[in-house]
Design a protein around this motif. Structure first.
Motif, mmCIF file in Angstrom:
data_model
loop_
_atom_site.group_PDB
_atom_site.id
_atom_site.type_symbol
_atom_site.label_atom_id
_atom_site.label_comp_id
_atom_site.label_asym_id
_atom_site.label_seq_id
_atom_site.Cartn_x
_atom_site.Cartn_y
_atom_site.Cartn_z
ATOM 1 N N GLN A 31 0.829 -1.204 0.000
ATOM 2 C CA GLN A 31 0.000 0.000 0.000
ATOM 3 C C GLN A 31 0.865 1.257 0.000
ATOM 4 N N LEU A 32 1.982 1.218 0.711
ATOM 5 C CA LEU A 32 2.894 2.351 0.743
ATOM 6 C C LEU A 32 3.469 2.615 -0.646
ATOM 7 N N ASN A 35 0.958 4.350 -2.835
ATOM 8 C CA ASN A 35 0.433 5.568 -2.200
ATOM 9 C C ASN A 35 -1.012 5.441 -1.737
ATOM 10 N N GLN A 36 -1.378 4.304 -1.170
ATOM 11 C CA GLN A 36 -2.715 4.130 -0.623
ATOM 12 C C GLN A 36 -2.679 3.853 0.883
ATOM 13 N N PRO A 40 0.893 5.410 8.059
ATOM 14 C CA PRO A 40 2.261 4.907 7.888
ATOM 15 C C PRO A 40 2.911 4.432 9.189
#
Length: 71
Positions: A31-32, A35-36, A40
């Motif tokens: 996901q990182l 960019n979703q 973080p």
């Protein structure tokens, strides 16, 4: 999860939990990359939980080895 709570669990449960957390970590990293990722800081939390589990498993392993040497 705190270390005290983890120590109460059976070894098999800890191994399964570690496997699940590794899968979650993989998904968070994915996901990182696209960019979703909403939170973080969850990546760090999962890494720390994995480290706690591995530490407890290693302690249990050393305790078993110590008991076998004494016998």
């Amino acid at each position: 999860m705190k270390a005290v709570e983890l120590r109460e669990k059976a070894t098999d449960e800890l191994i399964k939990l570690e496997k699940d957390l590794r899968q979650e970590l993989f998904q968070l990293r994915f996901q990182l990359a696209i960019n979703q990722l909403e939170n973080p800081m969850r990546i760090n939390a999962v890494k720390k939980e994995i480290a706690r589990i591995k530490t407890i498993l290693r302690q249990r392993e050393l305790e078993q080895a110590g008991k076998q040497e004494m016998a």
